[in-house]
Write an enzyme that holds these catalytic residues in place. Structure first.
Site, short mmCIF file in Angstrom:
data_model
loop_
_atom_site.label_atom_id
_atom_site.label_comp_id
_atom_site.label_asym_id
_atom_site.label_seq_id
_atom_site.Cartn_x
_atom_site.Cartn_y
_atom_site.Cartn_z
N GLY A 34 -14.25 -11.74 -9.31
CA GLY A 34 -13.64 -10.88 -8.61
C GLY A 34 -12.54 -10.21 -9.04
O GLY A 34 -11.96 -8.87 -8.37
N GLU A 35 -12.06 -10.40 -10.27
CA GLU A 35 -11.06 -9.46 -10.83
C GLU A 35 -11.55 -8.15 -11.03
O GLU A 35 -12.70 -7.85 -11.54
CB GLU A 35 -10.86 -10.12 -12.27
N ARG A 89 7.98 0.73 2.36
CA ARG A 89 8.63 0.48 3.60
C ARG A 89 9.35 -0.75 3.52
O ARG A 89 10.18 -1.18 4.21
CB ARG A 89 7.83 0.50 4.95
N LYS A 183 13.55 5.01 18.74
CA LYS A 183 12.35 4.10 18.63
C LYS A 183 13.03 2.81 18.24
O LYS A 183 14.22 2.58 17.73
CB LYS A 183 11.48 4.42 17.59
N ARG A 185 11.73 -1.21 17.13
CA ARG A 185 10.57 -1.86 16.79
C ARG A 185 10.97 -3.36 16.74
O ARG A 185 11.95 -3.74 15.99
CB ARG A 185 9.87 -1.47 15.47
N ASP A 210 5.16 12.51 11.70
CA ASP A 210 5.66 11.47 11.25
C ASP A 210 5.22 11.36 9.77
O ASP A 210 4.63 12.14 9.25
CB ASP A 210 5.33 10.16 11.81
C1 R5P Z 1 8.92 4.50 10.26
O1 R5P Z 1 10.11 4.60 10.06
C2 R5P Z 1 7.70 5.22 9.90
O2 R5P Z 1 8.41 6.81 9.75
C3 R5P Z 1 6.67 5.26 10.91
O3 R5P Z 1 6.96 5.65 12.27
C4 R5P Z 1 5.98 3.93 10.72
O4 R5P Z 1 5.96 3.44 9.76
C5 R5P Z 1 4.77 3.94 11.40
O5 R5P Z 1 4.08 2.75 11.60
P1 R5P Z 1 3.07 2.33 12.52
O6 R5P Z 1 2.04 3.18 12.72
O7 R5P Z 1 2.57 1.00 12.27
O8 R5P Z 1 4.00 2.31 14.02
#
Ligand code: R5P
Length: 290
Positions: A34-35, A89, A183, A185, A210
């Protein structure tokens, strides 16, 4: 010599065209256990530009191998273009015991290259994690190219952090308002909710902009609000169309008419290329290095 990672073959070819540099036929194989084993053919010259998006763990491994392979093949100067930097991220440790993953990846990549080029990284501060010079290419303006004849357009960021990119696309389009949603999350569940701004959207075309659409939760929540408020047409535009799992379906069911992305991650919606912007940076770097 342009050396493509397996996930960036179309972009690398476009970059070879735009820079006039030859395109190496790299190979991507696996051993029985698998490498991964990625390789490059022998080439003339001492400069190599590896172009590899890191949209999966195996893509990171492949990139490290290609960096090493070009040195084995004789390159003495290596540039690493990461059109989409995965793990960007994870730019901090979010809980006790967690790594700063973006830093770990950047350190590894820095060992095999003289220079790094990133396209619209999630946070520009990730450049600090590299120990070699880093160029950032802002390619967002190209997202305006496929947009035509919008009615009273609104360029909307689904969160405040994306307002800059929404303004860039509006400026490239030439006309229209900009606005953003708030937003939130939930870190435990990943669930997203957005608080709408006061912008009037009824009867208007809205381009939601975005940097990345990953699970599609952010974009589909924003689009759902716009649909409920009577937006005419809704375009989801992003630099990095990760579109993981059922993101496309979520966007469609929320009311998106069209998804527009670049080729930093090669998907069906990658209708515009970041190659011209990358070529400009690579040529400028080459001239500066002479
Ligand atoms: C967050 O700050 C980014 O700009 C995007 O909005 C985010 O990472 C998008 O992730 P997802 O599609 O999982 O909501």
């Amino acid at each position: 010599m342009i050396v493509p990672g397996s996930s960036s073959q179309l972009l690398a070819a476009a970059l070879a065209d735009d820079t006039g540099r030859p395109l190496a036929t790299a190979t991507y194989d696996r051993f029985p256990d698998g490498e991964t084993i990625a390789a490059v053919p022998a080439f003339d010259g001492d400069e190599a530009t590896v172009v590899a998006t890191t949209d999966s763990d195996s893509a990171w491994v492949e990139l490290l191998q290609l960096q090493d392979a070009v040195r084995e093949a004789g390159a003495t100067h290596v540039t690493t273009v990461i059109p989409y930097m995965g793990y960007a991220r994870q730019d901090e440790s979010f809980a006790d015991g967690q790594p700063v993953s973006a830093r770990a990846m950047a350190r590894a990549i820095s060992t095999g290259t003289d220079r790094v080029v990133l396209v619209n990284p999630h946070e520009t501060a990730v450049t600090d994690f590299y120990s070699v010079p880093v160029d950032i290419v802002d390619a967002a303006s190209v997202l305006a190219d496929p947009l035509s004849a919008l009615t009273d357009p609104l360029f909307l960021a689904p969160d405040e952090g994306a307002i800059g990119i929404a303004e860039t696309v509006r400026d490239a389009y030439g006309t229209g308002e900009t606005d953003y949603f708030e937003k939130h999350r939930d870190r435990e569940t990943g669930a997203v909710d957005v608080s709408p701004s006061d912008a009037t959207v009824s009867g208007r075309d809205v381009v939601v902009v975005d940097d990345i659409v990953a699970t599609g939760s952010t974009m589909s929540e924003a689009v759902g609000v716009l649909t409920d408020r009577g937006a005419e047409r809704i375009v989801a535009a992003c630099v990095h169309p990760m579109l993981a799992a059922n993101a496309v379906t979520k966007l469609r069911n929320a009311g998106v008419d069209r998804i527009v992305g670049t080729d930093t991650i090669e998907r069906g919606c990658s209708v515009v290329s970041v190659a011209p912007a990358l070529a400009e940076t690579l040529v400028a770097d080459a001239v500066a290095g002479e």
